[in-house]
Design an enzyme around this catalytic site. Structure first.
Site, PDB file in Angstrom:
ATOM      1  N   HIS A 161      86.126  -7.842 115.394  1.00 15.41           N
ATOM      2  CA  HIS A 161      84.130  -8.347 114.845  1.00 15.41           C
ATOM      3  C   HIS A 161      84.192  -9.754 115.710  1.00 15.41           C
ATOM      4  O   HIS A 161      83.631 -10.448 115.808  1.00 15.41           O
ATOM      5  CB  HIS A 161      84.169  -8.978 113.838  1.00 15.41           C
ATOM      6  CG  HIS A 161      83.096  -8.507 112.855  1.00 15.41           C
ATOM      7  ND1 HIS A 161      81.977  -9.086 113.432  1.00 15.41           N
ATOM      8  CD2 HIS A 161      82.964  -8.297 112.115  1.00 15.41           C
ATOM      9  CE1 HIS A 161      81.457  -8.778 112.608  1.00 15.41           C
ATOM     10  NE2 HIS A 161      81.256  -8.244 111.534  1.00 15.41           N
ATOM     11  N   SER A 162      84.182  -8.953 117.548  1.00 19.95           N
ATOM     12  CA  SER A 162      83.416  -9.778 118.393  1.00 19.95           C
ATOM     13  C   SER A 162      82.570  -9.590 118.901  1.00 19.95           C
ATOM     14  O   SER A 162      81.682  -8.352 118.618  1.00 19.95           O
ATOM     15  CB  SER A 162      84.488  -9.613 120.131  1.00 19.95           C
ATOM     16  OG  SER A 162      85.900  -9.992 120.111  1.00 19.95           O
ATOM     17  N   TYR A 163      81.761 -10.990 118.890  1.00 21.56           N
ATOM     18  CA  TYR A 163      79.931 -10.475 119.086  1.00 21.56           C
ATOM     19  C   TYR A 163      79.722 -10.641 120.477  1.00 21.56           C
ATOM     20  O   TYR A 163      79.812 -12.334 121.036  1.00 21.56           O
ATOM     21  CB  TYR A 163      79.657 -11.939 118.222  1.00 21.56           C
ATOM     22  CG  TYR A 163      79.329 -11.519 117.040  1.00 21.56           C
ATOM     23  CD1 TYR A 163      78.133 -12.058 115.982  1.00 21.56           C
ATOM     24  CD2 TYR A 163      81.041 -11.957 116.064  1.00 21.56           C
ATOM     25  CE1 TYR A 163      78.232 -11.137 114.754  1.00 21.56           C
ATOM     26  CE2 TYR A 163      80.343 -11.989 114.582  1.00 21.56           C
ATOM     27  CZ  TYR A 163      79.315 -11.606 114.093  1.00 21.56           C
ATOM     28  OH  TYR A 163      79.294 -11.823 112.676  1.00 21.56           O
ATOM     29  N   ASP A 233      72.999  -2.195 111.378  1.00 20.34           N
ATOM     30  CA  ASP A 233      74.673  -2.249 110.620  1.00 20.34           C
ATOM     31  C   ASP A 233      75.163  -1.641 110.444  1.00 20.34           C
ATOM     32  O   ASP A 233      75.068  -0.906 108.996  1.00 20.34           O
ATOM     33  CB  ASP A 233      74.236  -4.258 109.801  1.00 20.34           C
ATOM     34  CG  ASP A 233      75.546  -3.730 109.074  1.00 20.34           C
ATOM     35  OD1 ASP A 233      76.584  -4.077 109.787  1.00 20.34           O
ATOM     36  OD2 ASP A 233      75.439  -4.793 108.682  1.00 20.34           O
ATOM     37  N   GLU A 287      82.191  -2.599 116.020  1.00 15.66           N
ATOM     38  CA  GLU A 287      82.915  -2.307 115.656  1.00 15.66           C
ATOM     39  C   GLU A 287      84.029  -0.999 115.701  1.00 15.66           C
ATOM     40  O   GLU A 287      83.665  -0.667 114.907  1.00 15.66           O
ATOM     41  CB  GLU A 287      82.631  -3.322 114.314  1.00 15.66           C
ATOM     42  CG  GLU A 287      81.779  -4.716 114.989  1.00 15.66           C
ATOM     43  CD  GLU A 287      81.830  -4.924 113.121  1.00 15.66           C
ATOM     44  OE1 GLU A 287      82.337  -4.356 112.125  1.00 15.66           O
ATOM     45  OE2 GLU A 287      80.498  -5.319 112.647  1.00 15.66           O
TER      46      GLU A 287
END
Length: 325
Positions: A161-163, A233, A287
């Site tokens: 879950h890297s932004y 999302d 993701e």
């Protein structure tokens, strides 16, 4: 209280900082067009803030990424009641999931291997499961390899879950980034962000089969965009067994390509980060995973994957970074 440790992988192209908590990616640094190093993911400078980490910055998500409706995991041997932590549903494995636990760490060639055990009925999930996640640097590539074994039938859906913010500045929104993705279908969500229907992307604002500036998407209107708090999302279904996408920032001249053997990628445009002191739309998550909630669509060959004592879980995602002219 267990100590949070920082581990560093570095070569002449990339510098990556990792934590033993949540197998978290804390930083990814890459040179921009001026040869200056830029951290291109969001997170906390103070490692202690990762103990709570409500946005799951950089963490490995599991046992199941995304939401499971009502926390009901329906397997052939019955329905398992999972831990509820998000409006009556299970999100990202429930409370105190592997994203917020300490992992064992060992050195491997060009990387690190993180491992953790999750016992039978941990947060309601069946089977004793051992998970290994390896981070490997190969020149300008960061490879994440997921491997897991179970002693009985269960369901697993892992991701990271890297932004990402390719500007290197968390105050800059992602509108200027250009995204391209090989995907004909999006999975629509309901008001609780549960995947519920397959959407063909022809004549749709969510279509990125041709390179498109994210600003174009954010200027348009769509019911699905509204359901995601004015953003993305949603799971996208890759057209091929090896899924690919790319995103570029032409101000920093940084481009990132993503490759995976997962069937889908949930793209999240940081639609709620303002709730924890960051800026809305200041990053984008890729993701790579299966569609959450054991979603199935036989027409486009989307099925959940189950593992047991005879079948292992093996997935990978590769992030490839380069400077563009």
């Amino acid at each position: 209280m267990e100590k949070i440790k920082v581990f560093t992988l570095e070569n002449k192209f990339l510098k990556v900082e990792l934590l033993n908590l949540g197998a978290i990616i804390k930083k990814i640094e890459i040179k921009d067009k001026n040869e200056d190093m830029r951290n291109i993911i969001l997170g906390y400078e103070d490692v202690e803030k990762y103990r709570e980490n409500p946005a799951y910055f950089g963490a490995v998500i599991g046992r199941t990424a995304g939401r499971i409706k009502n926390g009901d995991l329906n397997l052939t041997d019955g329905i398992y009641k999972l831990n509820i932590n998000n409006d009556g549903n299970t999100l990202h494995g429930g409370e105190n999931s592997i994203s917020h636990r300490f992992w064992n760490v060992k050195t491997i060639e060009n990387g690190l291997c993180f491992s953790i055990k999750s016992s039978h009925l941990d947060n309601g999930y069946p089977a004793n499961v051992e998970i290994k996640v390896s981070y490997i640097l190969n020149n300008n590539e960061l490879l994440i390899k997921y491997f897991a074994t179970a002693d009985r039938l269960t369901y697993l859906n892992l991701t990271n879950h890297s932004y990402f913010n390719l500007s290197g500045n968390p105050n800059n929104p992602i509108y200027e980034n250009i995204l391209k993705m090989d995907s004909d279908y999006l999975i629509g969500i309901d008001k609780n962000s549960i995947p519920c229907k397959t959407i063909n992307l022809d004549n749709n604002i969510f279509d990125f089969r041709n390179s498109k500036k994210l600003e174009e998407f954010f200027k348009a209107n769509d019911e699905q965009k509204t359901l995601a708090n004015n953003g993305i999302d949603h799971p996208y279904i890759f057209n091929n067994k090896i899924g690919k996408l790319e995103i570029a920032n032409f101000k920093t001249r940084i481009k990132m390509s993503v490759e995976t053997n997962n069937s889908a990628v949930v793209i999240y445009t940081a639609n709620y980060l303002q709730d924890i002191g960051f800026k809305k739309h200041s990053a984008i998550c890729f993701e790579t995973q299966e569609v959450p909630n054991l979603y199935k669509d036989e027409d486009i060959n989307v099925y959940p994957t189950f593992i047991d004592e005879n079948t292992n879980y093996e997935k990978y995602t590769k992030f490839i970074f380069e400077n563009i002219n």
